[in-house]
Scaffold this motif. Sequence first.
Motif, short mmCIF file in Angstrom:
data_model
loop_
_atom_site.label_atom_id
_atom_site.label_comp_id
_atom_site.label_asym_id
_atom_site.label_seq_id
_atom_site.Cartn_x
_atom_site.Cartn_y
_atom_site.Cartn_z
N SER A 152 0.84 -1.20 0.00
CA SER A 152 0.00 0.00 0.00
C SER A 152 0.87 1.25 0.00
O SER A 152 2.11 1.16 0.03
CB SER A 152 -0.89 0.00 1.25
N ASN A 153 0.21 2.41 0.01
CA ASN A 153 0.96 3.67 0.06
C ASN A 153 1.67 3.86 1.39
O ASN A 153 2.57 4.69 1.52
CB ASN A 153 0.01 4.84 -0.18
N LYS A 154 1.29 3.05 2.42
CA LYS A 154 1.92 3.17 3.73
C LYS A 154 2.89 2.02 4.01
O LYS A 154 3.42 1.91 5.12
CB LYS A 154 0.85 3.19 4.82
N GLY A 155 3.11 1.18 3.04
CA GLY A 155 4.03 0.06 3.23
C GLY A 155 3.37 -1.19 3.76
O GLY A 155 4.05 -2.20 3.98
N GLY A 156 2.05 -1.15 4.00
CA GLY A 156 1.34 -2.36 4.40
C GLY A 156 1.17 -3.29 3.21
O GLY A 156 1.43 -2.91 2.06
N PHE A 157 0.72 -4.51 3.47
CA PHE A 157 0.60 -5.43 2.35
C PHE A 157 -0.61 -6.36 2.52
O PHE A 157 -1.11 -6.59 3.63
CB PHE A 157 1.87 -6.27 2.19
N VAL A 158 -1.06 -6.89 1.38
CA VAL A 158 -2.06 -7.96 1.32
C VAL A 158 -1.61 -8.91 0.22
O VAL A 158 -0.72 -8.61 -0.57
CB VAL A 158 -3.48 -7.42 1.00
N HIS A 159 -2.24 -10.10 0.19
CA HIS A 159 -1.99 -11.04 -0.89
C HIS A 159 -3.22 -11.12 -1.78
O HIS A 159 -4.35 -11.08 -1.30
CB HIS A 159 -1.66 -12.43 -0.33
N LEU A 160 -2.99 -11.23 -3.09
CA LEU A 160 -4.07 -11.30 -4.07
C LEU A 160 -4.20 -12.74 -4.55
O LEU A 160 -3.31 -13.26 -5.24
CB LEU A 160 -3.77 -10.37 -5.26
N LEU A 161 -5.31 -13.40 -4.17
CA LEU A 161 -5.47 -14.82 -4.43
C LEU A 161 -6.58 -15.08 -5.44
O LEU A 161 -7.53 -14.30 -5.57
CB LEU A 161 -5.79 -15.56 -3.12
N ALA A 162 -6.46 -16.18 -6.15
CA ALA A 162 -7.50 -16.60 -7.10
C ALA A 162 -8.70 -17.14 -6.32
O ALA A 162 -8.54 -17.76 -5.27
CB ALA A 162 -6.96 -17.68 -8.04
N PRO A 163 -9.93 -16.90 -6.80
CA PRO A 163 -11.12 -17.32 -6.05
C PRO A 163 -11.43 -18.80 -6.22
O PRO A 163 -12.16 -19.22 -7.12
CB PRO A 163 -12.23 -16.46 -6.67
N THR A 164 -10.88 -19.62 -5.34
CA THR A 164 -11.19 -21.05 -5.31
C THR A 164 -12.48 -21.26 -4.51
O THR A 164 -12.89 -20.39 -3.74
CB THR A 164 -10.06 -21.83 -4.64
N PRO A 165 -13.13 -22.42 -4.63
CA PRO A 165 -14.31 -22.69 -3.79
C PRO A 165 -14.02 -22.57 -2.30
O PRO A 165 -14.87 -22.12 -1.53
CB PRO A 165 -14.69 -24.13 -4.18
N GLU A 166 -12.82 -22.98 -1.88
CA GLU A 166 -12.48 -22.90 -0.45
C GLU A 166 -12.48 -21.45 0.02
O GLU A 166 -13.01 -21.13 1.09
CB GLU A 166 -11.10 -23.51 -0.20
N LEU A 167 -11.90 -20.56 -0.79
CA LEU A 167 -11.86 -19.15 -0.42
C LEU A 167 -13.23 -18.50 -0.57
O LEU A 167 -13.60 -17.62 0.21
CB LEU A 167 -10.82 -18.41 -1.27
N TRP A 168 -13.98 -18.94 -1.57
CA TRP A 168 -15.32 -18.39 -1.76
C TRP A 168 -16.20 -18.66 -0.54
O TRP A 168 -17.01 -17.83 -0.15
CB TRP A 168 -15.95 -18.95 -3.03
N THR A 169 -16.05 -19.82 0.06
CA THR A 169 -16.80 -20.15 1.27
C THR A 169 -16.52 -19.14 2.38
O THR A 169 -17.40 -18.84 3.20
CB THR A 169 -16.45 -21.57 1.74
N LEU A 170 -15.33 -18.59 2.41
CA LEU A 170 -14.94 -17.64 3.46
C LEU A 170 -15.46 -16.23 3.20
O LEU A 170 -15.57 -15.44 4.15
CB LEU A 170 -13.42 -17.61 3.61
N VAL A 171 -15.76 -15.89 1.94
CA VAL A 171 -16.13 -14.51 1.62
C VAL A 171 -17.59 -14.34 1.20
O VAL A 171 -18.07 -13.21 1.11
CB VAL A 171 -15.22 -13.94 0.50
#
Length: 245
Positions: A65-84
């Motif tokens: 980010s602009n402040k040096g923080g970070f996230v990971h960009l993941l592909a939407p698998t069924p396992e991840l879709w269940t979480l979101v």
Amino acid sequence: MLSIDPSKRSSLERRICDGDLVIVYERHDKVKAVRVQKGSDFQNRFGVFKHSDWIGKPFGTKVLSNKGGFVHLLAPTPELWTLVLSHRTQILYLADISFVISYLEVVPGCVVLESGTGSGSLTTSLARAVAPSGHVYTFDFHEQRASLAREDFERNGMSSLITVTVRDIQGEGFPDEFCGAADSVFLDLPQPWLALPSVRRMLKQDGVLCSFSPCIEQVQRSCEVLGAGFTGRPSFFVLFLCLSV
């Protein structure tokens, strides 16, 4: 649109494009589905992330980010879709989903009937299991819930494998067009025994039925119906799940 069809290339080989759906992963208990749009931003406690910086990067990339923080960009698998996904109903999670798919013997090319759709958590995993040549026909009596599920499947790229229909399976049964055509049937209904006569006609000779019942009384009532009315039926396997939810 990004597809989670397993016939596609590995997510590690795909690069994010404008319009793709990505799962933004902050930590194990904080993930979010985001549609990438050039010129847009994503903001969280770590700062501001520009979508334009995401485009062209492989899925799985760590972005700053602009402040040096970070996230990971993941592909939407069924396992991840269940979480979101939006919880319109109580859902099945990964441990139970894997158990269901295993015992339903769902493999590529299968035709699966499901009632009810609910939030679509199990539906998404069933669709991946039948891909690329099978299909999941899922039914829900609630029109708005079915419509929202249909929109979700469009969002996550699974709509070509899933057909959502508004229908009261307890009262009407499954459509006659599926007679003898279903490899597997999954029921998540308050009164599953009412649907069993229809299930009997839908399943192939070696088909599998799984009924998810949170209380033992539902299982007992269903077993009574099976014992009384299914004599002479070509063999099929019945699995009852009675789990705490």
